[in-house]
Scaffold this active site. Sequence first.
Site, PDB file in Angstrom:
ATOM      1  N   TYR A  17     -10.493  20.503  24.360  1.00  9.57           N
ATOM      2  CA  TYR A  17      -9.601  20.198  25.212  1.00  9.57           C
ATOM      3  C   TYR A  17     -10.217  19.935  26.592  1.00  9.57           C
ATOM      4  O   TYR A  17     -10.184  18.800  27.305  1.00  9.57           O
ATOM      5  CB  TYR A  17      -8.327  20.957  25.331  1.00  9.57           C
ATOM      6  CG  TYR A  17      -7.363  20.525  26.367  1.00  9.57           C
ATOM      7  CD1 TYR A  17      -6.484  19.524  26.452  1.00  9.57           C
ATOM      8  CD2 TYR A  17      -7.377  21.187  27.656  1.00  9.57           C
ATOM      9  CE1 TYR A  17      -5.472  18.900  27.306  1.00  9.57           C
ATOM     10  CE2 TYR A  17      -6.350  20.792  28.733  1.00  9.57           C
ATOM     11  CZ  TYR A  17      -5.562  19.697  28.370  1.00  9.57           C
ATOM     12  OH  TYR A  17      -4.594  19.253  29.425  1.00  9.57           O
TER      13      TYR A  17
ATOM     14  N   SER B 134      -7.516  17.330  34.012  1.00 10.93           N
ATOM     15  CA  SER B 134      -6.782  18.702  33.764  1.00 10.93           C
ATOM     16  C   SER B 134      -7.938  19.750  34.761  1.00 10.93           C
ATOM     17  O   SER B 134      -9.079  19.592  34.682  1.00 10.93           O
ATOM     18  CB  SER B 134      -7.135  19.188  32.491  1.00 10.93           C
ATOM     19  OG  SER B 134      -6.364  20.601  32.152  1.00 10.93           O
TER      20      SER B 134
END
Length: 226
Positions: free
Chosen positions: A209, A194
Amino acid sequence: MMCGDALLRQEPWFISLATIGALYSAAVVFRLLPHLALLLRRPTDLRHRYGAWAVVTGPTSGIGESLALELARRGLNLVLVGRDPAKLQDISETISKTRAVQTKTVVFDLSLVATPQGDEAMRRLQETVEGLDVGLLVNNAGVAKPCAVYLHEMDVEAWVRMIRVNLWTLTEVTAAVLPGMVQRGRGAVVNIGSGSSEAIPSFPLYSVYAASKRYPKTLDISGILV
């Protein structure tokens, strides 16, 4: 009034800025060249280079669905791993109706990895891939929820589920598929990370995250496969 050449001779700072700009532009173009070459070259025969089968986690939506459809278009048989039986059936039928490839599905709630239920699902996955010429593994599954919150605002189990999917699942699924690749001497593992792990240091309110999605980038098995 001075002419342009005389003005440039009188303003060395302008020449310095122009030089820096030219060097920066050249650096940008240089970084883009490999991507341009990738677009222009002939597509790789994935079956010949890696193997006849691909395993894709999280194939029922988003990036995972797009990757599954593209791999099927490129002629690879697919093992589709996800938690929703109905959605797995839908993507499997879509592929079977449009492409001359085989599909297998494994129902696996990846947030249960490293639990008794997860161990049973992992055994099913291992049994499914056993004997298959799996040459490509796409670790795509990921969880972003809970989203923008402070650590103390969510029950710790929510964070543990995120870590299980984003980090532990990638490790365990790779460990299940990799031995066959090593034995056959070919294969590739694609880990989907990501931009949140790169864009902003610590990524406030998304730190768990971002940290868990940094792991796919740092897990390097490139020296294992031939």
